[in-house]
Design a protein around this motif. Structure first.
Motif, PDB file in Angstrom:
ATOM      1  N   ILE A  57      31.127   5.763 -47.137  1.00 26.47           N
ATOM      2  CA  ILE A  57      31.488   7.179 -47.168  1.00 26.47           C
ATOM      3  C   ILE A  57      30.303   7.916 -47.765  1.00 26.47           C
ATOM      4  CG2 ILE A  57      33.026   8.925 -48.146  1.00 26.47           C
ATOM      5  CD1 ILE A  57      35.215   6.724 -48.191  1.00 26.47           C
ATOM      6  N   ARG A  58      29.841   8.963 -47.083  1.00 24.34           N
ATOM      7  CA  ARG A  58      28.714   9.751 -47.547  1.00 24.34           C
ATOM      8  C   ARG A  58      29.138  11.215 -47.612  1.00 24.34           C
ATOM      9  NH1 ARG A  58      27.751   5.319 -48.615  1.00 24.34           N
ATOM     10  NH2 ARG A  58      26.033   4.017 -47.890  1.00 24.34           N
ATOM     11  N   ILE A  59      28.931  11.824 -48.773  1.00 24.84           N
ATOM     12  CA  ILE A  59      29.261  13.232 -48.975  1.00 24.84           C
ATOM     13  C   ILE A  59      27.984  13.929 -49.410  1.00 24.84           C
ATOM     14  CG2 ILE A  59      30.652  14.870 -50.311  1.00 24.84           C
ATOM     15  CD1 ILE A  59      32.749  12.585 -50.601  1.00 24.84           C
ATOM     16  N   GLY A  60      27.588  14.960 -48.688  1.00 30.35           N
ATOM     17  CA  GLY A  60      26.334  15.655 -48.944  1.00 30.35           C
ATOM     18  C   GLY A  60      26.385  16.557 -50.164  1.00 30.35           C
ATOM     19  N   ALA A  61      25.464  17.488 -50.218  1.00 34.37           N
ATOM     20  CA  ALA A  61      25.313  18.405 -51.352  1.00 34.37           C
ATOM     21  C   ALA A  61      26.256  19.600 -51.218  1.00 34.37           C
ATOM     22  CB  ALA A  61      23.868  18.897 -51.431  1.00 34.37           C
ATOM     23  N   SER A  69      43.324  15.154 -51.903  1.00 36.53           N
ATOM     24  CA  SER A  69      42.826  14.689 -50.603  1.00 36.53           C
ATOM     25  C   SER A  69      42.505  13.200 -50.645  1.00 36.53           C
ATOM     26  CB  SER A  69      41.574  15.473 -50.194  1.00 36.53           C
ATOM     27  OG  SER A  69      41.913  16.819 -49.941  1.00 36.53           O
ATOM     28  N   VAL A  70      42.578  12.566 -49.479  1.00 35.45           N
ATOM     29  CA  VAL A  70      42.269  11.148 -49.338  1.00 35.45           C
ATOM     30  C   VAL A  70      41.182  11.004 -48.278  1.00 35.45           C
ATOM     31  CG1 VAL A  70      43.165   8.890 -48.638  1.00 35.45           C
ATOM     32  CG2 VAL A  70      44.600  10.433 -49.998  1.00 35.45           C
ATOM     33  N   ILE A  71      40.143  10.256 -48.639  1.00 32.54           N
ATOM     34  CA  ILE A  71      39.056   9.966 -47.699  1.00 32.54           C
ATOM     35  C   ILE A  71      38.920   8.455 -47.610  1.00 32.54           C
ATOM     36  CG2 ILE A  71      36.604  10.228 -47.202  1.00 32.54           C
ATOM     37  CD1 ILE A  71      36.651  12.789 -48.872  1.00 32.54           C
ATOM     38  N   HIS A  72      38.992   7.938 -46.386  1.00 33.79           N
ATOM     39  CA  HIS A  72      38.843   6.511 -46.158  1.00 33.79           C
ATOM     40  C   HIS A  72      37.983   6.319 -44.914  1.00 33.79           C
ATOM     41  CE1 HIS A  72      40.542   2.251 -45.540  1.00 33.79           C
ATOM     42  NE2 HIS A  72      39.779   2.246 -46.624  1.00 33.79           N
ATOM     43  N   CYS A  73      37.773   5.092 -44.536  1.00 31.91           N
ATOM     44  CA  CYS A  73      36.916   4.747 -43.407  1.00 31.91           C
ATOM     45  C   CYS A  73      37.545   3.546 -42.712  1.00 31.91           C
ATOM     46  CB  CYS A  73      35.508   4.432 -43.911  1.00 31.91           C
ATOM     47  SG  CYS A  73      35.488   3.350 -45.352  1.00 31.91           S
ATOM     48  N   THR A  74      36.886   3.028 -41.715  1.00 28.62           N
ATOM     49  CA  THR A  74      37.388   1.829 -41.049  1.00 28.62           C
ATOM     50  C   THR A  74      36.210   0.931 -40.708  1.00 28.62           C
ATOM     51  OG1 THR A  74      38.925   1.045 -39.358  1.00 28.62           O
ATOM     52  CG2 THR A  74      37.378   2.753 -38.685  1.00 28.62           C
ATOM     53  N   GLY A  75      36.495  -0.310 -40.451  1.00 26.33           N
ATOM     54  CA  GLY A  75      35.451  -1.248 -40.077  1.00 26.33           C
ATOM     55  C   GLY A  75      34.920  -0.936 -38.689  1.00 26.33           C
ATOM     56  N   GLY A  77      31.876  -0.015 -37.761  1.00 20.32           N
ATOM     57  CA  GLY A  77      30.881   1.041 -37.655  1.00 20.32           C
ATOM     58  C   GLY A  77      31.391   2.445 -37.842  1.00 20.32           C
ATOM     59  N   LEU A  78      32.647   2.620 -38.263  1.00 13.94           N
ATOM     60  CA  LEU A  78      33.184   3.961 -38.443  1.00 13.94           C
ATOM     61  C   LEU A  78      33.336   4.298 -39.922  1.00 13.94           C
ATOM     62  CD1 LEU A  78      35.869   4.243 -35.608  1.00 13.94           C
ATOM     63  CD2 LEU A  78      33.637   5.335 -35.730  1.00 13.94           C
ATOM     64  N   GLY A  79      32.237   4.741 -40.516  1.00  8.88           N
ATOM     65  CA  GLY A  79      32.296   5.276 -41.858  1.00  8.88           C
ATOM     66  C   GLY A  79      32.785   6.714 -41.800  1.00  8.88           C
ATOM     67  N   THR A  80      32.817   7.346 -42.961  1.00 10.71           N
ATOM     68  CA  THR A  80      33.178   8.765 -43.030  1.00 10.71           C
ATOM     69  C   THR A  80      31.982   9.511 -43.591  1.00 10.71           C
ATOM     70  OG1 THR A  80      35.517   8.282 -43.316  1.00 10.71           O
ATOM     71  CG2 THR A  80      34.778  10.452 -44.011  1.00 10.71           C
ATOM     72  N   LEU A  94      41.200  12.427 -44.413  1.00  6.78           N
ATOM     73  CA  LEU A  94      40.031  12.203 -43.549  1.00  6.78           C
ATOM     74  C   LEU A  94      39.866  10.710 -43.367  1.00  6.78           C
ATOM     75  CD1 LEU A  94      37.503  14.659 -45.245  1.00  6.78           C
ATOM     76  CD2 LEU A  94      39.157  15.145 -43.424  1.00  6.78           C
ATOM     77  N   HIS A  95      39.832  10.251 -42.124  1.00  3.71           N
ATOM     78  CA  HIS A  95      39.720   8.820 -41.870  1.00  3.71           C
ATOM     79  C   HIS A  95      38.668   8.561 -40.804  1.00  3.71           C
ATOM     80  CE1 HIS A  95      40.955   4.678 -40.965  1.00  3.71           C
ATOM     81  NE2 HIS A  95      41.375   4.701 -42.217  1.00  3.71           N
ATOM     82  N   ALA A  96      37.567   7.960 -41.212  1.00  2.00           N
ATOM     83  CA  ALA A  96      36.513   7.523 -40.285  1.00  2.00           C
ATOM     84  C   ALA A  96      36.068   8.648 -39.353  1.00  2.00           C
ATOM     85  CB  ALA A  96      36.969   6.298 -39.492  1.00  2.00           C
TER      86      ALA A  96
END
Length: 178
Positions: A57-61, A69-75, A77-80, A94-96
């Motif tokens: 998971i990458r969050i910019g500036a 809120s909930v932020i997750h990803c999936t395997g 190659g689908l990051g967030t 937010l998911h992937a």
């Protein structure tokens, strides 16, 4: 009187510790786990979960992820990925997905795997964006499932663009009293 909250939880997963810029604000009661990067002057508000266990998971500036809120990803190659100057409203899921710079996601919106919200696009409160949808720049999408509603006005674009700087100021105030 104390609230019983001991501060944010920043936890490793599989020996990977989140990387958080010193100027970022992580509120009491927020949890950030694993392969997560949070950029300068960004804020993760009360009760949020940012869980980078099965991908990154990458969050910019100067981006803000508001309360609950909930932020997750999936395997596979689908990051967030959340760009710079992004606003994520309260209780969003937010998911992937990918939020480009200056995009806006309303309260209780849900974005599923493969969604892309382009620069300056808005997902309305309560919207459900189904997998692999692309929300074009300058458009408002709403509903369940989310659909194109209309182009944003210049006034709306200006108002949405002012939200990220507001949350930078607010996070500095919360950080100074915490």
């Amino acid at each position: 009187m104390t609230s019983g909250v001991t501060g944010p939880r920043v936890l490793p997963y599989m020996n990977v510790l989140p990387r958080i810029d010193d100027s970022a604000f992580i509120a009491d009661g927020a949890t950030v786990i694993g392969d997560v990067e949070i950029g300068a002057e960004s804020s993760i508000w009360y009760g949020c979960v940012v869980r980078g266990d099965v991908n990154e998971i990458r969050i910019g500036a100067r981006s803000n992820v508001q309360d609950g809120s909930v932020i997750h990803c999936t395997g596979g190659g689908l990051g967030t990925y959340i760009g710079d100057d992004v606003t994520v409203g309260h209780l969003a899921m937010l998911h992937a997905c990918r939020l480009e710079d200056g995009s806006f996601v309303g309260m209780k919106a849900c974005l599923l795997d493969g969604v892309v919200v382009e620069t300056g696009a808005v997902v309305a409160a309560g919207a459900l964006v189904s997998p692999n949808k692309r929300i074009p720049a300058g458009e408002l999408w709403a509903g369940t499932p989310a659909k194109f509603v209309r182009k944003l006005t210049d006034e709306e674009r200006a108002r949405f663009a002012s939200t990220a700087p507001h949350y930078v100021r607010l996070s500095r105030q919360h950080k100074s009293i915490g």
